[in-house]
Design a protein around this motif. Structure first.
Motif, PDB file in Angstrom:
ATOM      1  N   VAL A   8      46.263  59.783  40.563  1.00  0.00           N
ATOM      2  CA  VAL A   8      46.808  59.527  39.226  1.00  0.00           C
ATOM      3  C   VAL A   8      47.889  60.538  38.872  1.00  0.00           C
ATOM      4  CG1 VAL A   8      46.248  59.406  36.764  1.00  0.00           C
ATOM      5  CG2 VAL A   8      44.658  58.470  38.468  1.00  0.00           C
ATOM      6  N   TYR A   9      47.603  61.821  39.116  1.00  0.00           N
ATOM      7  CA  TYR A   9      48.519  62.895  38.725  1.00  0.00           C
ATOM      8  C   TYR A   9      49.873  62.755  39.427  1.00  0.00           C
ATOM      9  CZ  TYR A   9      50.310  67.708  38.229  1.00  0.00           C
ATOM     10  OH  TYR A   9      51.086  68.801  37.966  1.00  0.00           O
ATOM     11  N   LEU A  10      49.865  62.547  40.727  1.00  0.00           N
ATOM     12  CA  LEU A  10      51.114  62.430  41.473  1.00  0.00           C
ATOM     13  C   LEU A  10      51.747  61.058  41.303  1.00  0.00           C
ATOM     14  CD1 LEU A  10      50.138  64.292  44.756  1.00  0.00           C
ATOM     15  CD2 LEU A  10      51.470  65.158  42.829  1.00  0.00           C
ATOM     16  N   GLY A  11      50.943  60.086  40.894  1.00  0.00           N
ATOM     17  CA  GLY A  11      51.497  58.773  40.625  1.00  0.00           C
ATOM     18  C   GLY A  11      52.536  58.814  39.522  1.00  0.00           C
ATOM     19  N   ALA A  12      52.330  59.720  38.550  1.00  0.00           N
ATOM     20  CA  ALA A  12      53.308  59.863  37.468  1.00  0.00           C
ATOM     21  C   ALA A  12      54.635  60.396  37.985  1.00  0.00           C
ATOM     22  CB  ALA A  12      52.750  60.786  36.385  1.00  0.00           C
ATOM     23  N   ALA A  13      54.612  61.044  39.171  1.00  0.00           N
ATOM     24  CA  ALA A  13      55.842  61.572  39.778  1.00  0.00           C
ATOM     25  C   ALA A  13      56.418  60.602  40.801  1.00  0.00           C
ATOM     26  CB  ALA A  13      55.555  62.913  40.432  1.00  0.00           C
ATOM     27  N   GLY A  14      55.862  59.394  40.872  1.00  0.00           N
ATOM     28  CA  GLY A  14      56.402  58.377  41.767  1.00  0.00           C
ATOM     29  C   GLY A  14      55.812  58.374  43.156  1.00  0.00           C
ATOM     30  N   ILE A  15      54.732  59.138  43.377  1.00  0.00           N
ATOM     31  CA  ILE A  15      54.077  59.150  44.693  1.00  0.00           C
ATOM     32  C   ILE A  15      52.917  58.173  44.645  1.00  0.00           C
ATOM     33  CG2 ILE A  15      52.866  60.571  46.387  1.00  0.00           C
ATOM     34  CD1 ILE A  15      54.367  62.978  45.326  1.00  0.00           C
ATOM     35  N   PRO A  16      52.948  57.122  45.436  1.00  0.00           N
ATOM     36  CA  PRO A  16      51.899  56.097  45.367  1.00  0.00           C
ATOM     37  C   PRO A  16      50.517  56.675  45.666  1.00  0.00           C
ATOM     38  CG  PRO A  16      53.781  55.316  46.631  1.00  0.00           C
ATOM     39  CD  PRO A  16      53.998  56.776  46.415  1.00  0.00           C
ATOM     40  N   ALA A  17      49.512  56.059  45.062  1.00  0.00           N
ATOM     41  CA  ALA A  17      48.123  56.455  45.302  1.00  0.00           C
ATOM     42  C   ALA A  17      47.794  56.366  46.783  1.00  0.00           C
ATOM     43  CB  ALA A  17      47.183  55.578  44.488  1.00  0.00           C
ATOM     44  N   GLY A  18      47.059  57.363  47.280  1.00  0.00           N
ATOM     45  CA  GLY A  18      46.639  57.380  48.666  1.00  0.00           C
ATOM     46  C   GLY A  18      47.582  58.084  49.608  1.00  0.00           C
ATOM     47  N   VAL A  19      48.803  58.398  49.134  1.00  0.00           N
ATOM     48  CA  VAL A  19      49.759  59.100  50.004  1.00  0.00           C
ATOM     49  C   VAL A  19      49.362  60.573  50.151  1.00  0.00           C
ATOM     50  CG1 VAL A  19      52.142  59.869  50.252  1.00  0.00           C
ATOM     51  CG2 VAL A  19      51.645  57.523  49.520  1.00  0.00           C
ATOM     52  N   ALA A  20      49.114  61.226  49.039  1.00  0.00           N
ATOM     53  CA  ALA A  20      48.728  62.641  49.084  1.00  0.00           C
ATOM     54  C   ALA A  20      47.329  62.787  49.653  1.00  0.00           C
ATOM     55  CB  ALA A  20      48.794  63.242  47.685  1.00  0.00           C
ATOM     56  N   ASP A  21      47.147  63.802  50.472  1.00  0.00           N
ATOM     57  CA  ASP A  21      45.849  64.057  51.094  1.00  0.00           C
ATOM     58  C   ASP A  21      45.153  65.195  50.348  1.00  0.00           C
ATOM     59  OD1 ASP A  21      43.650  64.545  52.645  1.00  0.00           O
ATOM     60  OD2 ASP A  21      44.759  64.978  54.490  1.00  0.00           O
ATOM     61  N   ALA A  22      44.079  64.844  49.645  1.00  0.00           N
ATOM     62  CA  ALA A  22      43.256  65.848  48.958  1.00  0.00           C
ATOM     63  C   ALA A  22      41.813  65.686  49.414  1.00  0.00           C
ATOM     64  CB  ALA A  22      43.380  65.702  47.452  1.00  0.00           C
TER      65      ALA A  22
END
Length: 774
Positions: A414-428
């Motif tokens: 959700v947090y990075l989605g606001a910056a235009g990074i689609p869900a599931g791209v970032a690895d946490a």
């Protein structure tokens, strides 16, 4: 967040009360007829026992009884002793404990920082302000030296110094002292000390402390945060085989296993707070904290396991030489360790960021001094001196781990989605993703001399000079960083920063020049100049050499930043007047101060990294007034006021938002008003007490943001009874009696955008304390 009209009104009322009471003094003194006088206050601000009224230094002194009456048993409540001093700590005693005097101090969160206010316990320098946080055990008194102390106390005293000394063994008495206290939030405190003469030339004193107190930040799901469980022991041995030699050995140990110190309160919600409160916290089966600030509620993802262990040995030896001079040696060894495991790095009830860290410092120090009284020398009617050398070596070990909790992935989708990074791209992915070690070393050498010269019976000079040399090193070793190319901090281009190994070295000459003149037998005026020095060093942090963009291992051709920071210098100018009047029933001390700072060290948390910068220029100036009045044989009034007319960073572009801004924790006005009582109730029983008001105007709470705290005041009270001949006392007390609740420090919530949380004032506490002596 400031309320200027409230500040001015409260300050007016505060000053009006003090002025009205002071105006009655001559009449009261005349009615009472004299007799009782203020006791002489003896201080060691110049490394020798002298009357406070004769020393050309702004100093506040408090006896053990003064500290007990004000309910000050650690550095946390020290503002009640002097309005010129402030203490602040947030999430870590290792990184964030800071002491400020006259608005000057080392403010911010940094493992590398040594304080601008030196702390000396039994003659040994403590390198971190956090080492003064433990409950004081068997302490005989406190001295607060204000302004640069660049000669006798050396480096890292550019703002002032705190001097604490243990109650020494008594070779002539068998004695037992005890204290038992109970209070709100489950407070329990037991202290005891036993004094035993072993032989004609050996005495032993043993003291211990045990305590518990629940936290005051409530979890609506049950439990609380910030609880404390202090334990401490101290053993002293005083050996005096002759009139010319003595050896005093002090061994001490303290330990705390706490659920501390990540309890804080949401203050300003950012865009992610509704998602945390309505989705992530309920998903864990928990209730979100109250939105009402005064409820002091918070939910964290786990209970922090904090352990603090402090121990050491001090050997103090004294030789009275045949020449009339005195040789002294102070040898100190300190071992201080703090660990904080399972820390909630996002400061919310969502299980996002987990921090595990530890810090240990091991220090060996040695000081030799030679002092003497030369009598009349050349054009001087009298002269005394202190000369000495000092050496210290400190080894630091720091470990730091970062990990994602089981809700981190959902949060960053959700947090990075606001910056235009689609869900599931970032690895946490859950688990540890960063593991580093940061060893460091520091070696210091110094030579100094300090002279008092009497030109006439009324006029004298003080001269002092110190040469200091410091060598430091710092290393950041990365044991592990996740290999995932889409790791959150890689996408944010923050970590991994470059590893580094760097050195810092500097030398400096600091000192003092003062002139003093006795206007009468009861009044002394002085003017002084002091140069203070605080060594620079190597920043100890995972981004000290920059971010991912500075890491050649991540970005070919990248250039690491310099992890070192410069030494700071303070030139302090002071005019003072010390006086007693009304037949010894009143005492007033006034000091006007002006400080120019060069390369002032500033620590900042900028959301994802801890930085250290140097402000090229800064100034702080103002006035202090301390008063003590015997209103009658039963009542004593104390009133001190500090006006910081300016405490401001220079207008340097590199400071960004801090350019031309006021310091943090530097109120324009601060004051204490205290009324003490000692009155016979019967022929065999006395009533005693103290009512104190502490006040300060609005102030910035941090260097990392521009949030302010409104003007605030706290009321403290003690009332008790004791036999006329002494032996025991029973007192009821309360701290922050009006239950004032406010933010003591705002901080930028990590990884949550424009969101701010706050550490808060301790709410109203109260209790009973029984003390006694056999």
């Amino acid at each position: 967040m400031a309320m200027n009209n409230q500040s001015g009104g409260t300050l007016f009322r505060f000053s009006a009360i003090a002025t009205a009471v002071a105006a009655t003094l001559p009449a009261m003194a005349q009615q009472d007829g004299g007799g009782r006088q203020l006791e002489e206050v003896v201080v060691t601000a110049q490394r020798r026992a002298e009357s406070m009224q004769e020393v050309p230094v702004a100093v506040t002194a408090a006896t053990a009884e003064d500290l007990q009456m004000a309910q000050v048993d650690s550095i946390a409540g020290i503002e009640q002793i002097s309005s010129s001093i402030k203490f602040d700590v947030t999430n870590s005693a290792a990184n964030s404990a800071n002491i400020m005097i006259r608005g000057i101090g080392t403010v911010g969160n940094s493992r590398a920082f040594e304080g601008a206010v030196g702390v000396f316990i039994d003659g040994v320098y403590r390198t971190r302000a956090g080492q003064a946080m433990q409950n004081w055990l068997d302490i005989g008194g406190l001295e607060i030296l204000r302004g640069p102390q660049g000669t006798l106390f050396g480096k890292n005293t550019s703002a002032g110094a705190l001097i604490l000394n243990s109650v020494a063994p008594d070779p002539d008495a068998v004695a037992l002292d005890y204290e038992v206290g109970f209070g709100s939030y489950g407070k329990q405190m037991v202290r005891g000390a036993a004094n035993l003469p072993v032989s004609d030339n050996l005495a032993v004193r043993i003291a211990g402390l045990w305590g518990e107190q629940d936290g005051y930040i409530e979890d609506p799901n049950g439990g609380d945060y910030n609880e404390r469980k202090p334990r401490a022991l101290k053993a002293q041995f005083l050996y005096q085989p002759s009139d010319t030699f003595s050896a005093h050995l002090i061994a001490d140990w303290s330990d705390e296993e706490n659920n501390c110190c990540y309890g804080q309160v949401d203050v300003i919600d950012g865009p992610m707070q509704p998602f945390i409160d309505t989705v992530l916290i309920p998903a864990r089966g928990l209730e979100a904290p109250s939105a009402d600030f005064d409820d002091y509620e918070q939910v964290l993802s786990g209970a922090t396991d904090q352990g603090i262990e402090d121990g050491g040995v001090v050997l103090r030896m004294r030789w009275d030489l045949a020449s009339g001079n005195t040789l002294k040696s102070v040898t100190g060894y300190r071992d201080w360790r703090i660990s904080q495991w399972n820390m909630d790095g996002d400061f919310t009830g969502a299980n996002i960021l987990i921090i595990n860290e530890s810090l240990s410092t091991e220090m060996l120090s040695q000081e030799f001094t030679l002092e003497g009284d030369l009598g009349s020398v050349g054009p001087f009617a009298g002269a005394d001196y202190v000369a000495g050398v000092y050496m210290a070596k400190e080894d630091i070990e720091a470990h730091h781990e970062l990990g994602w909790g089981d809700q981190a992935q959902a949060y960053f989708d959700v947090y990075l989605g606001a910056a235009g990074i689609p869900a599931g791209v970032a690895d946490a992915s859950p688990g540890i993703w960063s593991d580093i070690d940061m060893p460091a070393e520091s070696t210091s050498y110094a030579a100094f001399t300090h002279w008092n010269l009497d030109v006439t019976d009324d006029f004298g000079l003080t001269l002092g000079v110190r040469y200091s040399e410091d060598d430091k090193s710092g290393v950041m070793v990365r044991n592990y960083f996740t290999e995932s190319p889409t790791a959150v901090f890689r996408l944010l281009r923050v970590q991994p920063g470059p590893v580094y190994s760097d050195d810092f070295g500097d030398s400096a000459i600091s000192g003092t020049l003062a002139a003093r003149y006795h206007l009468s037998a009861d009044a002394m005026a002085y003017a002084s100049y002091s140069r203070g020095y605080k060594a620079g060093g190597v920043n100890i942090d995972n981004t000290a050499a920059g971010t991912l963009d500075n890491n050649p291992g991540e970005v070919p051709g990248a250039v690491p930043q310099d992890p070192t920071y410069k030494s700071e210098f303070v030139d302090g100018y002071e005019l003072g007047l010390k006086s007693e009047y009304l037949g010894g029933r009143a005492r007033s001390n006034l000091a006007l101060f002006y400080n120019e700072m060069t390369d002032l060290q500033i620590a900042q948390f900028i959301g994802t990294a801890f930085t250290i910068d140097n402000a090229p220029e800064a100034t702080a100036y103002g006035v202090e007034l301390e008063n003590e009045f015997l209103l009658s044989d039963a009542f004593t009034l104390s009133f001190d006021l500090t006006h910081i007319a300016e405490a401001k960073f220079g207008d340097a572009p590199l400071l960004g938002a801090l350019a031309d801004r006021d310091f943090a924790h530097a109120p324009e006005w601060a004051g204490n008003l205290a009324l003490s009582l000692d009155q016979p109730l019967t022929d065999s029983l006395d009533l005693f007490g103290r009512l104190g008001l502490n006040y300060s105007t609005e102030l910035y709470t941090n260097t990392s943001n521009d949030y302010m705290r409104d003007a605030e005041s706290q009321l403290a009270a003690t009332l008790g009874v004791r036999p006329a001949g002494g032996g025991w006392s029973l007192a009821a007390w309360c701290q922050n009696c009006s239950d004032a609740r406010y933010v003591t420090q705002h901080f930028n919530s990590p990884l949550q955008g424009p969101d701010s949380n706050g550490y808060v004032s301790v709410p109203r506490t109260y209790g009973l304390t029984l003390r006694g002596a056999f």
